[in-house]
Design a protein around this motif. Structure first.
Motif, PDB file in Angstrom:
ATOM      1  N   ARG A 413       5.548 133.595  50.321  1.00  0.00           N
ATOM      2  CA  ARG A 413       6.235 132.727  50.758  1.00  0.00           C
ATOM      3  C   ARG A 413       6.048 131.922  52.176  1.00  0.00           C
ATOM      4  O   ARG A 413       6.330 130.742  52.287  1.00  0.00           O
ATOM      5  CB  ARG A 413       7.918 133.295  51.059  1.00  0.00           C
ATOM      6  CG  ARG A 413       8.534 133.747  49.716  1.00  0.00           C
ATOM      7  CD  ARG A 413       9.845 134.602  50.072  1.00  0.00           C
ATOM      8  NE  ARG A 413      10.553 134.945  48.686  1.00  0.00           N
ATOM      9  CZ  ARG A 413      11.362 135.757  48.850  1.00  0.00           C
ATOM     10  NH1 ARG A 413      11.919 135.915  49.823  1.00  0.00           N
ATOM     11  NH2 ARG A 413      11.876 136.069  47.620  1.00  0.00           N
ATOM     12  N   ALA A 414       5.350 132.815  53.088  1.00  0.00           N
ATOM     13  CA  ALA A 414       4.899 132.313  54.309  1.00  0.00           C
ATOM     14  C   ALA A 414       3.813 131.108  53.842  1.00  0.00           C
ATOM     15  O   ALA A 414       3.761 129.979  54.531  1.00  0.00           O
ATOM     16  CB  ALA A 414       4.228 133.229  54.952  1.00  0.00           C
ATOM     17  N   GLY A 415       2.997 131.349  52.975  1.00  0.00           N
ATOM     18  CA  GLY A 415       1.860 130.479  52.602  1.00  0.00           C
ATOM     19  C   GLY A 415       2.534 129.040  52.107  1.00  0.00           C
ATOM     20  O   GLY A 415       2.051 127.944  52.480  1.00  0.00           O
ATOM     21  N   LEU A 416       3.372 129.233  51.105  1.00  0.00           N
ATOM     22  CA  LEU A 416       3.913 127.925  50.480  1.00  0.00           C
ATOM     23  C   LEU A 416       4.794 127.242  51.476  1.00  0.00           C
ATOM     24  O   LEU A 416       4.932 126.197  51.431  1.00  0.00           O
ATOM     25  CB  LEU A 416       4.789 128.440  49.344  1.00  0.00           C
ATOM     26  CG  LEU A 416       4.111 128.855  48.119  1.00  0.00           C
ATOM     27  CD1 LEU A 416       4.989 129.552  47.104  1.00  0.00           C
ATOM     28  CD2 LEU A 416       3.197 127.758  47.547  1.00  0.00           C
ATOM     29  N   ALA A 417       5.449 127.873  52.338  1.00  0.00           N
ATOM     30  CA  ALA A 417       6.242 127.270  53.559  1.00  0.00           C
ATOM     31  C   ALA A 417       5.287 126.410  54.485  1.00  0.00           C
ATOM     32  O   ALA A 417       5.395 125.392  54.737  1.00  0.00           O
ATOM     33  CB  ALA A 417       6.913 128.205  54.502  1.00  0.00           C
ATOM     34  N   LEU A 418       3.949 126.938  54.792  1.00  0.00           N
ATOM     35  CA  LEU A 418       3.062 126.432  55.548  1.00  0.00           C
ATOM     36  C   LEU A 418       2.704 125.153  54.680  1.00  0.00           C
ATOM     37  O   LEU A 418       2.214 123.925  55.134  1.00  0.00           O
ATOM     38  CB  LEU A 418       1.659 127.156  55.937  1.00  0.00           C
ATOM     39  CG  LEU A 418       2.109 128.177  56.932  1.00  0.00           C
ATOM     40  CD1 LEU A 418       1.271 129.404  56.989  1.00  0.00           C
ATOM     41  CD2 LEU A 418       2.468 127.718  58.271  1.00  0.00           C
TER      42      LEU A 418
END
Length: 527
Positions: A413-418
């Motif tokens: 989720r953090a990577g896709l948000a970035l």
């Protein structure tokens, strides 16, 4: 637990006119404790990053109507109950309501099958009924691997839906399907010769006094819109601004989610339902009948989930989210209480607030846990302040967050948000680390493939998407359609590059256009 047995008497003391908050009411402390505790809890949550709005009604009377935090942190614009939010899947109740009205008009029946409206429907889907689409028992998958803002012609969308594999035999089991509600939106257009939104505006929104609700055909002043904050950290364009830039609504979203509204307008909708302004009592009963179990003490009706309130009475509601915005509508029908809640910063505990508010109304000893942003928010806060290289970031994350990245959803989720925020190199670092930790998860490989594709690293993207398919489960692969489509797009680009003549004045390089053959998917619903 000790439940409050005098809610009606308690709430009757709060004679609050629309537009005022609970602070405007003078009442003995022992009797306004529920609202005071809720207000204090939400104010404390703002200190931990929460931002949103809450409206609580007892019958036709408002007992809390207030915004918390900022609609736009750049301009210090506060949230109010007139602020516009993306209501997500709460949209489905409007699609279902439209079907009820059109059935009364004799234009369709919930027993009609897809074959009536779509001559090209394949044999395995010909018998799917509107009832099954409404109750998520059609056997259709959740989606077709396209994002909320990926635009394809309606006929192509319909064909892709029909080409998708069923996850169950129609009518046999509950399986939440957004594309099923998009088919309903298309059926509404077919039988009315109007656009989906135009029909809703004329027959549902305007008669209910909802002047600030819709996709594009409403009073949508940008000054009223809440900016979005992914995981409470990364500012994102509002859903409305993306609609306005595109000038249209993607079929992957239409009818199943993404309507824009305010708490004030949704309160008007609540009153419209209560007072049978646009739907009769019989139609509302059909919407809120328990047709299929969702598991536990939850059932699904037509566009509504049905459960039990803390007082043991009937409750109907629905929530919705797109990875940034969150919306929750709870109606305790027998106790005549409505809780409408929205946030522009979806974090770990955002979704639990609605239930906490409900419990606080009934149980005077219940104290909800302190609002916690969660590990995704903590990682993104760290990344937003990090100034080193991508490799250094990866090492820092692995070291400083070792206790939380053992859960595979956190870095995904953090990577896709970035990635959605244009921080591609940082996204690759986090997603690659996640794949290193969970190499057997095809979904995570698919996410990494998206990041490589956006960085124009075609070979790495191809390897990732192949792994996404190799490591897919035999059933229920919700990322496989996306991975296959991406591999086809990469193949087309590689073939075009091989066939492209090299100019003597400008030697060929390994670079590619910055944009892939098809816009990157919105991956807000990926785990």
């Amino acid at each position: 637990m000790q439940h409050v047995t005098c809610l009606t008497r308690l709430f009757s003391l709060f004679l609050i006119a629309a537009g005022f908050t609970c602070q405007a009411v003078a009442a003995p402390p022992k009797e306004n404790w529920a609202i005071e505790r809720i207000d204090n809890y939400l104010n404390r949550s703002v200190e931990q990053g929460f931002s949103g709005a809450v409206l609580i009604a007892n019958g036709n009377q408002l007992v809390l109507k207030k915004g918390y935090g900022m609609a736009d942190r750049n301009s210090d614009k506060p949230i109010t109950t007139s602020t516009l939010f993306d209501i997500g899947s709460v949209t489905k109740q409007f699609t279902a309501s439209a079907i009820m009205v059109l059935e009364t008009q004799g234009k369709l029946s919930v027993d009609d099958t897809l074959a009536r409206f779509f001559p090209q429907v394949p044999t395995d889907k010909q018998g799917i009924t509107l009832h099954q689409l409404l109750t998520h028992t059609s056997g259709l998958p959740a989606g077709i691997g396209l994002g909320d803002f990926t635009h394809i012609p309606v006929n192509e969308f319909i064909n892709r839906v029909f080409q998708s594999a069923l996850v169950a035999k129609p009518g046999q089991q509950y399986h939440y399907s957004n594309i099923g509600y998009s088919l309903l939106a298309r059926i509404i257009e077919k039988v009315t010769d109007e656009s989906y939104e135009a029909w809703l505006q004329e027959h549902l929104f305007h008669p209910s006094g909802m002047n600030h609700t819709g996709y594009l055909l409403f009073d949508a002043s940008e000054s009223r819109v809440a900016a979005g904050y992914r995981a409470g950290v990364l500012r994102t364009p509002s859903t409305l601004s993306r609609y306005q830039a595109d000038g249209r609504i993607a079929w992957t979203l239409k009818g199943n989610g993404g309507l824009i509204s305010s708490l004030d307008d949704m309160y008007s909708w609540y009153l419209s339902l209560k007072n049978h302004v646009v739907l009769s009592k019989a139609q509302l009963t059909r919407l809120t009948t328990r047709y299929v179990s969702e598991g536990g003490n939850s059932w699904y009706g037509y566009g509504w989930s049905l459960g039990v309130s803390p007082g043991g009475k009937a409750m109907v509601g629905h929530n919705g989210a797109n990875g940034t915005y969150y919306f929750d509508f709870r109606w305790l029908t027998e106790e005549d209480i409505a809780i409408i809640y929205a946030s522009n910063a979806l974090m770990q505990d955002t979704a639990s607030i609605g239930e906490s508010l409900e419990l606080m109304l009934f149980d005077h000893v219940f104290n909800p846990p302190s609002f916690t942003p969660g590990p995704v928010t903590h990682i993104l806060t760290f990344v937003s302040q990090f100034t080193g290289t991508g490799q250094a970031l990866r090492q820092q994350i692995a070291t400083q967050f070792s206790d939380v990245i053992t859960q595979r959803y956190v870095l995904n989720r953090a990577g896709l948000a970035l990635l959605d925020s244009g921080k591609t190199n940082h996204a690759i670092g986090l997603l690659a680390l996640n794949v290193e930790n969970f190499a057997d998860d095809g979904n995570l490989w698919d996410s990494l493939g998206e990041a490589y594709l956006k960085a124009d690293l075609l070979h790495d993207a191809k390897v990732s998407f192949v792994n996404a398919l190799v490591k897919a489960p035999e059933q229920g692969c919700y990322w496989c359609a996306n991975a296959r489509r991406r591999l086809e797009n990469i193949k087309v680009r590689e073939r075009a590059e091989r066939d492209q003549p090299v100019s003597p004045a400008e030697p060929a390089t390994s670079g590619h256009p910055a944009t892939s053959a098809e816009p990157a998917d919105s991956r807000s619903q990926k785990p």
